[in-house]
Scaffold this motif. Structure first.
Motif, PDB file in Angstrom:
ATOM      1  N   THR A  99       3.934  46.212  38.255  1.00  0.00           N
ATOM      2  CA  THR A  99       4.678  46.121  39.515  1.00  0.00           C
ATOM      3  C   THR A  99       3.934  45.256  40.535  1.00  0.00           C
ATOM      4  N   TYR A 100       2.922  44.539  40.062  1.00  0.00           N
ATOM      5  CA  TYR A 100       2.154  43.632  40.915  1.00  0.00           C
ATOM      6  C   TYR A 100       2.059  42.263  40.258  1.00  0.00           C
ATOM      7  N   ILE A 101       2.037  41.240  41.078  1.00  0.00           N
ATOM      8  CA  ILE A 101       1.731  39.885  40.603  1.00  0.00           C
ATOM      9  C   ILE A 101       0.604  39.341  41.465  1.00  0.00           C
ATOM     10  N   TYR A 102      -0.460  38.860  40.833  1.00  0.00           N
ATOM     11  CA  TYR A 102      -1.583  38.239  41.531  1.00  0.00           C
ATOM     12  C   TYR A 102      -1.767  36.817  41.009  1.00  0.00           C
ATOM     13  N   ILE A 103      -2.028  35.904  41.924  1.00  0.00           N
ATOM     14  CA  ILE A 103      -2.264  34.515  41.545  1.00  0.00           C
ATOM     15  C   ILE A 103      -3.477  33.966  42.283  1.00  0.00           C
ATOM     16  N   LYS A 104      -3.981  32.855  41.766  1.00  0.00           N
ATOM     17  CA  LYS A 104      -5.076  32.146  42.425  1.00  0.00           C
ATOM     18  C   LYS A 104      -4.675  30.685  42.589  1.00  0.00           C
ATOM     19  N   ALA A 105      -5.219  30.039  43.601  1.00  0.00           N
ATOM     20  CA  ALA A 105      -5.028  28.605  43.803  1.00  0.00           C
ATOM     21  C   ALA A 105      -6.322  27.915  43.408  1.00  0.00           C
TER      22      ALA A 105
END
Length: 299
Positions: A99-105
């Motif tokens: 139920t979570y989405i994490y991203i990095k740039a």
């Protein structure tokens, strides 16, 4: 540095306790908006966040919040308010949850992580969430610590009270004010019968402010919400307000805090304040609960 969830630590715990998306704190949260001189935009690649990225992202969080007057005042309390620890703990607790989405740039030129963001999903069929999750395993030592049982915040406070160390101070009152206001937001404003996303945090490294990183992260989340046809909520810091406005968010509620009412001392030379430096005042800090309506509906 664009960030939100100005009370990051409490945000993670509040979302869990309300079984929302779960999470928010702080935070946010993460281009900021002590507007730095404009620099050349950089090209970034948006990628899923892995366990091996947690320490770097927690460092970015700590660095970004180190110049936030609201956070500095909270660090004057009796209990620790370390953004590195709060951020790292939040990642470890939720990175593997669907139920979570994490991203990095990631800077295309250097390969350096220059920002990160996360969203929690509430009331949505998990099959519809474009979740990929971490591509590596959770650190073994973290699993062991969890199995051994870590003291909860509540149990620690109970022990303090029993030992005579739990007397409330002004920073405790500030936490209580913000926690109560957040609970009101979660229970009275974020509809429980309608799917939505909530920004867990959107943070850009201070060394890469005003270079398009925050915009890239925000567009990624907005695109997911538009594809799903659902709104996004954010608990925005004072500094991030204008940026969220530019990306379609509207303030639905505000909490205006007089930091000097709660700070146990005035600002020292070199510490960031919300007003004029040298005034001897921390100034007023406004937390805003903001909502973005999707620009198109899902099919």
């Amino acid at each position: 540095m664009l960030y939100d969830a100005s009370s990051l630590g409490p945000y993670y715990h509040d979302i869990k306790s309300c079984n929302l998306f779960e999470g928010s704190y702080r935070i946010s949260k993460a281009d900021s908006l002590n507007m730095a001189p404009l620099e050349k935009k950089i090209s970034v690649n948006i990628q899923p966040l892995h366990y091996s990225d947690i320490n770097a992202c927690a460092c970015i969080t700590s660095s970004a919040f180190s110049v936030d007057p609201h956070t500095i005042v909270k660090q004057l309390g009796r209990e620790p308010f370390d953004m590195y620890t709060i951020s790292r703990s939040g990642f470890l607790d939720t990175l593997d949850r669907k139920t979570y989405i994490y991203i990095k740039a990631v800077d295309d030129e250097t390969g350096e992580i220059v920002g990160h963001a996360g969203w929690a999903f509430r009331g949505l069929d998990q099959e519809l969430i474009p979740w990929t999750g971490p591509g590596d395993a959770k650190p073994t030592e973290e699993k062991q610590e969890k199995g051994q049982g870590k003291k909860s915040v509540g149990s620690e406070k109970k022990e303090q009270k029993q030992s005579g160390e739990g007397k409330e101070d002004s920073i405790d009152r500030l936490h209580a004010l913000e926690d109560a206001d957040m609970q009101y937001w979660l229970s009275h404003m974020v509809a429980t019968d309608m799917p939505c996303m909530i920004v867990i945090g959107l943070i850009v490294s201070p060394s890469h402010q005003s270079r398009g990183v925050g915009g890239a992260l925000m567009r990624h989340g907005n695109a997911i919400a538009d594809d799903l046809g659902i709104p996004i909520w954010v608990h925005s810091s004072h500094q991030a307000y204008e940026a969220y406005k530019r990306f379609g968010f509207e303030a639905m509620r505000e909490l205006d805090i007089d930091l000097d009412e709660y700070a146990p001392r005035g600002p020292r030379d070199g510490e960031e304040v919300m007003g004029d430096k040298g005034s001897g005042k921390w100034g007023r800090y406004v937390i805003r609960y903001m909502k973005r309506t999707p620009t198109r509906k899902s099919n």
